[in-house]
Design a protein around this motif. Structure first.
Motif, PDB file in Angstrom:
ATOM      1  N   TYR A  13       0.861  -1.186   0.000  1.00  0.00           N
ATOM      2  CA  TYR A  13       0.000   0.000   0.000  1.00  0.00           C
ATOM      3  C   TYR A  13       0.894   1.232   0.000  1.00  0.00           C
ATOM      4  CZ  TYR A  13      -3.724  -3.159   1.450  1.00  0.00           C
ATOM      5  OH  TYR A  13      -4.626  -4.185   1.496  1.00  0.00           O
ATOM      6  N   THR A  50       2.736  -1.174   4.744  1.00  0.00           N
ATOM      7  CA  THR A  50       1.599  -0.302   5.073  1.00  0.00           C
ATOM      8  C   THR A  50       1.880   1.188   4.911  1.00  0.00           C
ATOM      9  OG1 THR A  50       2.298  -0.170   7.361  1.00  0.00           O
ATOM     10  CG2 THR A  50       0.783  -1.977   6.796  1.00  0.00           C
ATOM     11  N   GLU A  58      -5.359   3.713   6.238  1.00  0.00           N
ATOM     12  CA  GLU A  58      -5.202   2.886   7.445  1.00  0.00           C
ATOM     13  C   GLU A  58      -6.357   1.925   7.637  1.00  0.00           C
ATOM     14  OE1 GLU A  58      -3.006   4.020  11.202  1.00  0.00           O
ATOM     15  OE2 GLU A  58      -3.976   5.895  10.606  1.00  0.00           O
ATOM     16  N   ILE A  61      -6.134  -0.952   5.217  1.00  0.00           N
ATOM     17  CA  ILE A  61      -5.049  -1.885   5.553  1.00  0.00           C
ATOM     18  C   ILE A  61      -5.426  -2.712   6.789  1.00  0.00           C
ATOM     19  CG2 ILE A  61      -2.632  -2.036   6.262  1.00  0.00           C
ATOM     20  CD1 ILE A  61      -2.253   0.658   4.666  1.00  0.00           C
TER      21      ILE A  61
END
Ligand code: SAM
Ligand code: SF4
Length: 442
Positions: A13, A50, A58, A61
């Protein structure tokens, strides 16, 4: 009996820096004999890299890490690693919330992943590696790159700027630059492997070398990379408008392989909002930089990042943002709704802008920018551009590639054969908001 090859699955990500780190994780796993798989359900090692720059990232994820619980329940031998900015920010808290996570790797541990994984496999004792005081800056080992012809090259790590909305300096630590020799050696090795297009990465590439007390080191680095035989295209990101020097603009104007696109995030048009963002420039200074770029590189494609709804942003402040967008005529822009990041100064500021107001401003901004993008593409129609072919588009008989300034180009294959990384000259005959179309001329 031959032993089954162990496999890994990487889930990435976030920004280009994360993509580059992920390629380095892949390199280390392959050095250990692991082979890649796309489906995490069948992998022996799963690593989620991440991002925490906005809350929306956030949440997404956290959902993905949650999905891995069932995988661990089914197969307790699988190794689950969480790396990157969210791992750095949340540390042990993240393991408590998601006990299926075996290893947590902060942003300073990219180079050490192989050792950390080997130690884990020896005693199956997991843990969090989030010490940010390790100031490693040289790149070691190999990368497994996603593209067969375009390479990410990190030239520095960390950020010293502390823009008041941004979490990056807290999770990526202070600036440290790689040495010129280390960067050049990586690029030369990539050229030997067939790479042609290079993007030099850093949170603020214009501060390259300042940690050794040098000025204009970035402009010198650009000129050095331009001379490496086999390098065909050079891009770099991101440039902080406060630190972008005339020397860098001159290097772009004078060096054959440095592409004429400038990514200069302005974030907000109001000088008062810029002051409260701690950006270090005013609206006038930003526009003066754009004039400087246009003076040296008249057909430069200028792109940017913009945040709407920073705390205290009034309708008048937002109009200033629209004014900059109108005046500069950006080729494209990444537009974001301000996201409150706990621990940053802006999160504690009063007058947070309500979400419906932020959304409405974002829509107006995007509509204006879409007109700009379309206009930018329309003025390319009738021109022949150099494209680096990427691969077939959604239609197999139409290929896609990019110009030197990053514009997406589609053209019909007809009876020709193309390969990724091939240079193709395309005469453009149609423009849309997101792309241009044409026919290959040779
Ligand atoms: N270092 C680069 C720079 O200064 O432009 C970019 C780093 S950041 C990962 C990429 C973009 O995310 C920023 O340019 C900014 O527009 C946006 N961003 C950062 N923090 C944000 C926040 N709290 N809310 C919304 N957008 C944010
Ligand atoms: Fe964040 Fe500002 Fe650093 Fe960019 S320069 S990473 S926006 S603090």
């Amino acid at each position: 009996m031959t032993e089954k090859t162990k496999t890994y699955c990487l889930i990435n990500y976030g920004c280009q820096m994360n993509e580059s780190d992920t390629e380095h994780y892949a390199g280390q796993l392959e050095e250990m004999g692991y082979a890649p798989v796309d489906d995490f359900h069948i992998a022996d090692v799963i690593l989620v890299n991440t991002c925490c720059v906005r809350e929306s990232a956030e949440k997404k994820i956290a959902g993905k890490i949650g999905e891995l619980k069932a995988v661990k329940t089914k197969n307790s031998d699988v190794v689950i690693c969480v790396a990157g900015c969210m791992a750095q920010k949340d540390g042990e808290k993240l393991i408590k919330k998601h006990p299926q996570v075996d290893l947590l790797l902060g942003t300073a541990y990219v180079n050490d992943f192989k050792q950390v994984l080997q130690d884990y496999l020896a005693d199956r004792k997991g843990g969090a590696y989030t010490d940010l005081t390790i100031h490693q800056s040289e790149f070691e080992g190999r990368m497994v790159r996603q593209s067969p012809f375009a390479a990410w090259i990190p030239i520095m790590y960390g950020c010293n700027n502390f823009c008041t909305y941004c979490i990056v300096p807290y999770v990526r630590g202070r600036e440290r630059s790689r040495s010129v020799e280390n960067i050049v050696a990586e690029i030369e090795a990539a050229v030997r492997d067939g790479y042609k297009e290079f993007t030099l990465l850093g949170q603020n590439v214009n501060s390259y070398g300042k940690d050794w007390g040098e000025t204009d080191a970035f402009a010198r680095l650009l000129r050095r990379v331009d001379k490496i035989p086999g390098v065909e295209r050079i891009h770099y990101m991101t440039s902080h408008p406060r630190d972008m020097s005339e020397e860098v603009v001159k290097a772009v104007a004078e060096c054959e392989h440095i592409c004429e696109n400038f990514h200069v995030p302005f974030q907000a048009g109001s000088s008062e909002i810029l002051r409260r963002m701690n950006r270090g420039y005013s609206k006038e200074k930003y526009l003066a930089l754009i004039d400087l770029i246009r003076r040296y590189v008249p057909d430069a494609a200028i792109t940017t990042d913009i945040i709407v709804g920073f705390p205290g942003e009034t309708e008048e402040d937002f109009e200033e943002t629209l004014d900059v967008v109108r005046r500069v005529g950006f080729a494209s822009a990444f537009t974001f709704i301000y996201s409150k990041r706990s621990g940053t100064p802006a999160a504690k500021m009063e007058n947070q802008v309500p979400l419906p107001v932020k959304k409405e401003r974002l829509n107006r901004l995007m509509a204006l920018q879409n007109e700009n993008s379309l206009r930018y593409h329309q003025q390319l129609v009738g021109k022949t551009v150099e494209v680096l072919a990427e691969g077939p588009s959604r239609q197999a008989d139409v290929w896609a590639g990019r110009t030197r300034t990053g514009v997406l180009v589609l053209w019909p294959v007809e009876d020709k054969k193309y390969e990724a990384g091939q240079k193709v000259r395309v005469l453009l005959d149609a423009a849309q908001t997101w792309l241009v179309k044409g026919k290959a001329v040779d």
